[in-house]
Enzyme design. Structure first.
Site, PDB file in Angstrom:
ATOM      1  N   SER A   1      15.419  -6.912   4.680  1.00 41.60           N
ATOM      2  CA  SER A   1      16.010  -6.625   5.999  1.00 41.60           C
ATOM      3  C   SER A   1      16.320  -5.139   6.027  1.00 41.60           C
ATOM      4  O   SER A   1      15.480  -4.316   5.681  1.00 41.60           O
ATOM      5  CB  SER A   1      17.242  -7.501   6.219  1.00 41.60           C
ATOM      6  OG  SER A   1      18.226  -7.281   5.212  1.00 41.60           O
TER       7      SER A   1
ATOM      8  N   TYR B   1      14.362  -2.249  16.243  1.00 39.81           N
ATOM      9  CA  TYR B   1      14.262  -2.404  14.778  1.00 39.81           C
ATOM     10  C   TYR B   1      15.489  -3.145  14.251  1.00 39.81           C
ATOM     11  O   TYR B   1      15.367  -4.106  13.482  1.00 39.81           O
ATOM     12  CB  TYR B   1      14.135  -1.024  14.145  1.00 39.81           C
ATOM     13  CG  TYR B   1      14.100  -1.034  12.630  1.00 39.81           C
ATOM     14  CD1 TYR B   1      12.971  -1.483  11.951  1.00 39.81           C
ATOM     15  CD2 TYR B   1      15.193  -0.599  11.879  1.00 39.81           C
ATOM     16  CE1 TYR B   1      12.936  -1.496  10.569  1.00 39.81           C
ATOM     17  CE2 TYR B   1      15.163  -0.600  10.493  1.00 39.81           C
ATOM     18  CZ  TYR B   1      14.029  -1.049   9.841  1.00 39.81           C
ATOM     19  OH  TYR B   1      13.989  -1.062   8.459  1.00 39.81           O
TER      20      TYR B   1
ATOM     21  N   LYS C   1      15.824  -6.774  12.192  1.00 36.67           N
ATOM     22  CA  LYS C   1      16.410  -6.877  10.855  1.00 36.67           C
ATOM     23  C   LYS C   1      17.640  -7.792  10.840  1.00 36.67           C
ATOM     24  O   LYS C   1      17.892  -8.476   9.850  1.00 36.67           O
ATOM     25  CB  LYS C   1      16.726  -5.483  10.314  1.00 36.67           C
ATOM     26  CG  LYS C   1      15.461  -4.643  10.072  1.00 36.67           C
ATOM     27  CD  LYS C   1      14.521  -5.297   9.067  1.00 36.67           C
ATOM     28  CE  LYS C   1      13.314  -4.455   8.709  1.00 36.67           C
ATOM     29  NZ  LYS C   1      12.474  -5.051   7.671  1.00 36.67           N
TER      30      LYS C   1
ATOM     31  N   SER D   1       0.812  -1.222   0.000  1.00 31.65           N
ATOM     32  CA  SER D   1       0.000   0.000   0.000  1.00 31.65           C
ATOM     33  C   SER D   1       0.844   1.271   0.000  1.00 31.65           C
ATOM     34  O   SER D   1       0.318   2.368  -0.193  1.00 31.65           O
ATOM     35  CB  SER D   1      -0.960  -0.001   1.199  1.00 31.65           C
ATOM     36  OG  SER D   1      -0.224  -0.041   2.394  1.00 31.65           O
TER      37      SER D   1
HETATM   38  N1  LIG Z   1      12.361   3.223   3.790  1.00 28.72           N
HETATM   39  C1  LIG Z   1      13.559   2.934   4.251  1.00 28.72           C
HETATM   40  O1  LIG Z   1      14.438   3.815   4.415  1.00 28.72           O
HETATM   41  C2  LIG Z   1      13.921   1.503   4.598  1.00 28.72           C
HETATM   42  C3  LIG Z   1      15.264   1.214   4.840  1.00 28.72           C
HETATM   43  C4  LIG Z   1      15.618  -0.087   5.159  1.00 28.72           C
HETATM   44  C5  LIG Z   1      14.649  -1.086   5.208  1.00 28.72           C
HETATM   45  N2  LIG Z   1      13.341  -0.766   4.967  1.00 28.72           N
HETATM   46  C6  LIG Z   1      12.345  -1.857   5.047  1.00 28.72           C
HETATM   47  O2  LIG Z   1      11.596  -1.882   3.865  1.00 28.72           O
HETATM   48  C7  LIG Z   1      10.283  -2.370   4.130  1.00 28.72           C
HETATM   49  C8  LIG Z   1       9.263  -1.408   3.554  1.00 28.72           C
HETATM   50  O3  LIG Z   1       9.446  -0.148   4.164  1.00 28.72           O
HETATM   51  P1  LIG Z   1       8.798   1.187   3.577  1.00 28.72           P
HETATM   52  O4  LIG Z   1       9.799   2.247   3.740  1.00 28.72           O
HETATM   53  O5  LIG Z   1       8.212   0.924   2.253  1.00 28.72           O
HETATM   54  O6  LIG Z   1       7.665   1.425   4.670  1.00 28.72           O
HETATM   55  P2  LIG Z   1       6.148   1.903   4.518  1.00 28.72           P
HETATM   56  O7  LIG Z   1       6.013   2.889   3.414  1.00 28.72           O
HETATM   57  O8  LIG Z   1       5.709   2.291   5.881  1.00 28.72           O
HETATM   58  O9  LIG Z   1       5.389   0.575   4.055  1.00 28.72           O
HETATM   59  C9  LIG Z   1       5.148  -0.482   4.932  1.00 28.72           C
HETATM   60  C10 LIG Z   1       4.144  -1.413   4.286  1.00 28.72           C
HETATM   61  O10 LIG Z   1       3.932  -2.511   5.182  1.00 28.72           O
HETATM   62  C11 LIG Z   1       2.541  -2.723   5.292  1.00 28.72           C
HETATM   63  N3  LIG Z   1       2.188  -3.324   6.568  1.00 28.72           N
HETATM   64  C12 LIG Z   1       2.446  -2.818   7.798  1.00 28.72           C
HETATM   65  N4  LIG Z   1       1.939  -3.639   8.740  1.00 28.72           N
HETATM   66  C13 LIG Z   1       1.349  -4.669   8.086  1.00 28.72           C
HETATM   67  C14 LIG Z   1       0.639  -5.819   8.490  1.00 28.72           C
HETATM   68  N5  LIG Z   1       0.451  -6.092   9.794  1.00 28.72           N
HETATM   69  N6  LIG Z   1       0.149  -6.664   7.556  1.00 28.72           N
HETATM   70  C15 LIG Z   1       0.336  -6.397   6.237  1.00 28.72           C
HETATM   71  N7  LIG Z   1       1.015  -5.327   5.774  1.00 28.72           N
HETATM   72  C16 LIG Z   1       1.498  -4.473   6.703  1.00 28.72           C
HETATM   73  C17 LIG Z   1       1.932  -1.342   5.145  1.00 28.72           C
HETATM   74  O11 LIG Z   1       0.586  -1.435   4.687  1.00 28.72           O
HETATM   75  P3  LIG Z   1      -0.721  -1.276   5.609  1.00 28.72           P
HETATM   76  O12 LIG Z   1      -0.407  -0.288   6.680  1.00 28.72           O
HETATM   77  O13 LIG Z   1      -1.746  -0.846   4.624  1.00 28.72           O
HETATM   78  O14 LIG Z   1      -0.959  -2.652   6.125  1.00 28.72           O
HETATM   79  C18 LIG Z   1       2.805  -0.749   4.046  1.00 28.72           C
HETATM   80  O15 LIG Z   1       2.311  -1.116   2.783  1.00 28.72           O
HETATM   81  C19 LIG Z   1      10.190  -2.525   5.635  1.00 28.72           C
HETATM   82  O16 LIG Z   1      10.423  -3.879   5.985  1.00 28.72           O
HETATM   83  C20 LIG Z   1      11.324  -1.655   6.147  1.00 28.72           C
HETATM   84  O17 LIG Z   1      11.809  -2.079   7.402  1.00 28.72           O
HETATM   85  C21 LIG Z   1      12.945   0.505   4.665  1.00 28.72           C
END
Ligand SMILES: NC(=O)c1ccc[n+]([C@@H]2O[C@H](COP(=O)([O-])OP(=O)(O)OC[C@H]3O[C@@H](n4cnc5c(N)ncnc54)[C@H](OP(=O)(O)O)[C@@H]3O)[C@@H](O)[C@H]2O)c1
Length: 250
Positions: free
Chosen positions: A130, A144, A148, A16
């Protein structure tokens, strides 16, 4: 309606917003059928969207059943859904610690397990998102980072276990990418403002390539491959820097 004579099928959690959405759009653009999973409806149309909270066993079952019914296969499972947490260990509540492990680690391992039969059939791929933070310890993000690190350990230990089935496992470690992730995180602290941050679309392109090439891991952006070990080479300096950045001297 079933749609079983398809090309490849990708199941992606967390579509989403952010990285999951960018990945879904990228894979679809390349003709891969995407099953997108999230609790809230995405603002684009995956080939199949499943409203599911992946921390709930019954929702994971539903995701598997609906994928089977519509496509009958899964070629790549992208375990992307996750959340952050910004607080010291002292401030962190027991509930927040359990919640973040529930989503970032337990749900990810359970999703992998439940999709294994389909992945065995397709000799498919598991991509576990991760983080660089799992390797580079970051104060005020300890919970966090722990989730990871656990994800990376999961990837590295399951990889040889499932090799005999022809299943590939790719650990995906992003650095900071501009998704608004921190605004949806747990905890009482604000992360310090740091300039830069990658684009979700560029990340999605690298993710797609890593899948195509069956890489062992993806560190994105690539310069983190040098920056992370460099910082760890000077632990005292890194601690002092962290204390200053996170204002832990006050
Ligand atoms: N952005 C960064 O800088 C970064 C860096 C390193 C790693 N990551 C990792 O990349 C991944 C994605 O991060 P992002 O930055 O894209 O975060 P984000 O924009 O907050 O997206 C998180 C997604 O996870 C979904 N989600 C959360 N809880 C859920 C649940 N219980 N069941 C099903 N879906 C769920 C959310 O959808 P709903 O709320 O609609 O369920 C949303 O689509 C994460 O694992 C994060 O730790 C991100």
């Amino acid at each position: 309606m079933t749609d079983k004579k398809t090309a490849k099928v990708a199941v992606i959690t967390g579509v989403s917003s952010g990285l999951g959405k960018a990945a879904a759009v990228k894979f679809m653009r390349h003709g891969v059928k995407v099953v997108g999973i999230s609790r809230s409806k995405p603002d684009f149309e995956p080939d199949l969207w499943i409203e599911a909270d992946i921390t709930k066993p019954e929702d994971r079952e539903k995701a598997l059943k609906q994928t089977m019914k519509k496509f009958g296969r899964t070629d790549v499972l992208i375990n992307n859904a996750g959340k952050g947490s910004y607080s010291t260990w002292e401030e962190l509540s027991e509930q927040d610690l359990r919640d973040i492990f529930e989503l970032n680690f337990f749900a990810l391992s359970a999703m992998t397990k439940i999709f294994l039969p389909l992945l065995k059939e397709s000799k498919g791929t598991v991509m576990n998102v991760s983080s660089i933070a799992g390797d580079l310890y970051v104060p005020c993000m300890g919970a966090y980072c722990a989730t990871k690190s656990a994800v990376t350990t999961f990837s590295n230990t399951i990889r040889p276990e499932v090799k005999r089935y022809g299943i590939k496992v790719i650990d995906v470690a992003p650095g900071r990418i501009n998704t608004g992730f921190s605004s949806r995180s747990l905890g009482n602290r604000q992360p310090p403002h740091t300039p830069g941050g990658g684009s979700p679309d560029a990340f999605a392109a690298a993710l797609f390539q890593a899948w195509r090439k069956s890489c062992r891991s993806l560190i994105y952006p690539g310069w983190n491959r040098i920056a992370v070990p460099m910082l760890k080479f000077f632990p005292g300096f890194y601690d002092r820097l962290s204390i200053r950045i996170w204002k832990l001297d006050k």
